[in-house]
Design a protein around this motif. Structure first.
Motif, PDB file in Angstrom:
ATOM      1  N   LYS A 299       0.829  -1.209   0.000  1.00 14.20           N
ATOM      2  CA  LYS A 299       0.000   0.000   0.000  1.00 14.20           C
ATOM      3  C   LYS A 299       0.862   1.259   0.000  1.00 14.20           C
ATOM      4  O   LYS A 299       0.598   2.208  -0.747  1.00 14.20           O
ATOM      5  CB  LYS A 299      -0.924   0.004   1.226  1.00 14.20           C
ATOM      6  CG  LYS A 299      -2.084  -0.984   1.139  1.00 14.20           C
ATOM      7  CD  LYS A 299      -2.881  -0.974   2.422  1.00 14.20           C
ATOM      8  CE  LYS A 299      -3.975  -2.033   2.417  1.00 14.20           C
ATOM      9  NZ  LYS A 299      -4.684  -2.105   3.712  1.00 14.20           N
ATOM     10  N   ASN A 300       1.910   1.258   0.830  1.00 14.21           N
ATOM     11  CA  ASN A 300       2.827   2.407   0.888  1.00 14.21           C
ATOM     12  C   ASN A 300       3.587   2.581  -0.429  1.00 14.21           C
ATOM     13  O   ASN A 300       3.780   3.706  -0.897  1.00 14.21           O
ATOM     14  CB  ASN A 300       3.832   2.241   2.035  1.00 14.21           C
ATOM     15  CG  ASN A 300       3.170   2.313   3.397  1.00 14.21           C
ATOM     16  OD1 ASN A 300       2.073   2.859   3.543  1.00 14.21           O
ATOM     17  ND2 ASN A 300       3.820   1.758   4.411  1.00 14.21           N
ATOM     18  N   ALA A 301       3.992   1.453  -1.026  1.00 14.19           N
ATOM     19  CA  ALA A 301       4.708   1.492  -2.315  1.00 14.19           C
ATOM     20  C   ALA A 301       3.812   2.064  -3.406  1.00 14.19           C
ATOM     21  O   ALA A 301       4.262   2.857  -4.243  1.00 14.19           O
ATOM     22  CB  ALA A 301       5.175   0.096  -2.694  1.00 14.19           C
ATOM     23  N   LEU A 302       2.536   1.680  -3.373  1.00 12.04           N
ATOM     24  CA  LEU A 302       1.570   2.170  -4.365  1.00 12.04           C
ATOM     25  C   LEU A 302       1.405   3.692  -4.257  1.00 12.04           C
ATOM     26  O   LEU A 302       1.413   4.396  -5.268  1.00 12.04           O
ATOM     27  CB  LEU A 302       0.219   1.464  -4.177  1.00 12.04           C
ATOM     28  CG  LEU A 302      -0.887   1.817  -5.181  1.00 12.04           C
ATOM     29  CD1 LEU A 302      -0.481   1.441  -6.599  1.00 12.04           C
ATOM     30  CD2 LEU A 302      -2.187   1.123  -4.814  1.00 12.04           C
ATOM     31  N   SER A 303       1.283   4.177  -3.020  1.00 11.28           N
ATOM     32  CA  SER A 303       1.134   5.639  -2.826  1.00 11.28           C
ATOM     33  C   SER A 303       2.397   6.373  -3.258  1.00 11.28           C
ATOM     34  O   SER A 303       2.312   7.476  -3.832  1.00 11.28           O
ATOM     35  CB  SER A 303       0.784   5.966  -1.370  1.00 11.28           C
ATOM     36  OG  SER A 303       1.834   5.556  -0.508  1.00 11.28           O
ATOM     37  N   ARG A 304       3.593   5.788  -3.029  1.00 17.32           N
ATOM     38  CA  ARG A 304       4.850   6.419  -3.451  1.00 17.32           C
ATOM     39  C   ARG A 304       4.953   6.483  -4.979  1.00 17.32           C
ATOM     40  O   ARG A 304       5.347   7.512  -5.531  1.00 17.32           O
ATOM     41  CB  ARG A 304       6.059   5.630  -2.897  1.00 17.32           C
ATOM     42  CG  ARG A 304       6.348   5.877  -1.432  1.00 17.32           C
ATOM     43  CD  ARG A 304       7.741   5.392  -1.043  1.00 17.32           C
ATOM     44  NE  ARG A 304       7.892   3.950  -1.214  1.00 17.32           N
ATOM     45  CZ  ARG A 304       7.612   3.056  -0.270  1.00 17.32           C
ATOM     46  NH1 ARG A 304       7.132   3.433   0.902  1.00 17.32           N
ATOM     47  NH2 ARG A 304       7.797   1.767  -0.500  1.00 17.32           N
ATOM     48  N   VAL A 305       4.577   5.386  -5.641  1.00 13.13           N
ATOM     49  CA  VAL A 305       4.625   5.337  -7.118  1.00 13.13           C
ATOM     50  C   VAL A 305       3.628   6.322  -7.725  1.00 13.13           C
ATOM     51  O   VAL A 305       3.943   7.027  -8.689  1.00 13.13           O
ATOM     52  CB  VAL A 305       4.379   3.898  -7.634  1.00 13.13           C
ATOM     53  CG1 VAL A 305       4.133   3.875  -9.131  1.00 13.13           C
ATOM     54  CG2 VAL A 305       5.554   2.995  -7.286  1.00 13.13           C
ATOM     55  N   VAL A 306       2.433   6.413  -7.139  1.00 16.50           N
ATOM     56  CA  VAL A 306       1.398   7.352  -7.619  1.00 16.50           C
ATOM     57  C   VAL A 306       1.875   8.795  -7.435  1.00 16.50           C
ATOM     58  O   VAL A 306       1.702   9.625  -8.328  1.00 16.50           O
ATOM     59  CB  VAL A 306       0.053   7.112  -6.878  1.00 16.50           C
ATOM     60  CG1 VAL A 306      -0.937   8.237  -7.147  1.00 16.50           C
ATOM     61  CG2 VAL A 306      -0.559   5.773  -7.318  1.00 16.50           C
ATOM     62  N   GLN A 307       2.504   9.090  -6.302  1.00 15.03           N
ATOM     63  CA  GLN A 307       3.035  10.445  -6.041  1.00 15.03           C
ATOM     64  C   GLN A 307       4.126  10.827  -7.026  1.00 15.03           C
ATOM     65  O   GLN A 307       4.206  11.973  -7.484  1.00 15.03           O
ATOM     66  CB  GLN A 307       3.582  10.521  -4.615  1.00 15.03           C
ATOM     67  CG  GLN A 307       2.485  10.712  -3.571  1.00 15.03           C
ATOM     68  CD  GLN A 307       2.990  10.533  -2.126  1.00 15.03           C
ATOM     69  OE1 GLN A 307       4.193  10.484  -1.900  1.00 15.03           O
ATOM     70  NE2 GLN A 307       2.064  10.455  -1.192  1.00 15.03           N
TER      71      GLN A 307
END
Length: 308
Positions: A299-307
């Motif tokens: 979940k954290n990786a997904l938010s970092r990639v989206v950012q």
């Protein structure tokens, strides 16, 4: 000569599919198409996320990226042809396409069995030997394990293909299934399949037992190690890292055992087709959800990639 003449008499197979009703076929087509799109999106998304986020460059996610690749391939071998059959009245499949589908199905299924056991070994190394973990699960060792999984899958598929190539089909060409699975194809052969069934069952059974044994031994060691931990938060953290994998293993092996580890005579069209739909179409969609919904790192990786 008689064998050759018999083979040419039946040039293709007819897949009977799941139902004759036009309305139900349309509903199933819509449902399976939706599941397939989620499967492609989920698994491609997981592979890309692991590739793009450097914090996910660890052995656990390396194995998970290969699991996503297998699920994507596994689903793509079965679902597109099933969708085509549901939408059109033409349900023929050539000998070559049928046995190609079966070979890939066996190869990918057997590879996934061994990959799940490699993932269990990875969890064992992380929890039971944390100090030696970087050495035990080095990049070289991880690549060797994954290569071994694909090799075992290929061997299973090769033996299966060799056995099936010896069969002659000279009478009925109607397959009472929605894809070219072993049991319904063996049932059509006009040659004696007893020896072939024993060889296939021995190889498939050995693969299943070997991978399940590895998983069982790994988790017995994991549980005994976790029980020795005094801190409650550490126990919960250790259990949570294994929960997703355990759920994935239970779902995958549960349906496989239900479908294949029983006498051939007890092949039931309705029950076996429901189980087959589950592990060929539904499970490849579930795995990305199982490994991401309960995983904070993903979940954290997904938010970092989206950012980014």
């Amino acid at each position: 000569t008689m064998g050759r003449r018999n083979i040419t008499q039946v040039s293709d197979f007819i897949l009977m599919g799941l139902t004759d009703s036009e309305e139900i076929r349309l509903v199933l087509f819509t449902l399976f198409l939706l599941i397939y799109l989620i499967t492609v999106l989920g698994n491609v998304g997981m592979i890309l996320l692991i590739y793009l986020d450097s914090r996910l460059h660890s052995p656990m996610y390396f194995f998970l990226s290969h699991l996503s690749f297998l699920d994507l391939s596994y689903s793509s071998v079965i679902t597109p042809k099933t969708l085509d059959n549901l939408l059109t009245s033409k349900q023929n499949i050539s000998h070559l396409n049928c046995f190609t589908q079966m070979s890939f199905f066996v190869f990918l299924g057997a590879t996934e069995c061994f990959l799940l056991s490699s993932m269990a070994y990875d969890r064992y190394a992380a929890i039971c030997s944390p100090l030696y973990y970087p050495i035990v699960m080095s990049t070289r060792h991880c690549c060797s394990l994954v290569f071994g999984c694909y090799l075992m899958g290929f061997m299973d598929s090769f033996v299966n293909g060799l056995c099936m190539s010896r069969l002659h089909f000279c009478e009925s060409n109607i397959v009472f299934h929605f894809f070219c699975d072993l049991s319904p194809i063996l049932a059509l052969s006009c040659t004696d399949t007893h020896d072939i069934e024993i060889i296939i069952s021995t190889f498939a059974g050995s693969s299943l037992v070997l991978s399940l044994l590895t998983i069982a031994v790994s988790y017995v060691s994991i549980v005994s190690t976790i029980l020795k931990i005094t801190s409650t938060s550490s126990k919960q953290k250790a259990f949570s890292t294994c929960a997703s994998h355990l759920l994935g293993v239970t779902v995958f092996y549960g349906t496989m055992i239900f479908t294949y580890l029983k006498p051939n005579k007890s092949y039931s069209l309705g029950k076996d087709q429901i189980a087959s739909v589950f592990y060929t179409i539904v499970i490849p969609m579930l795995n990305p959800l199982i490994y991401s919904l309960r995983n904070k790192e993903v979940k954290n990786a997904l938010s970092r990639v989206v950012q980014k």
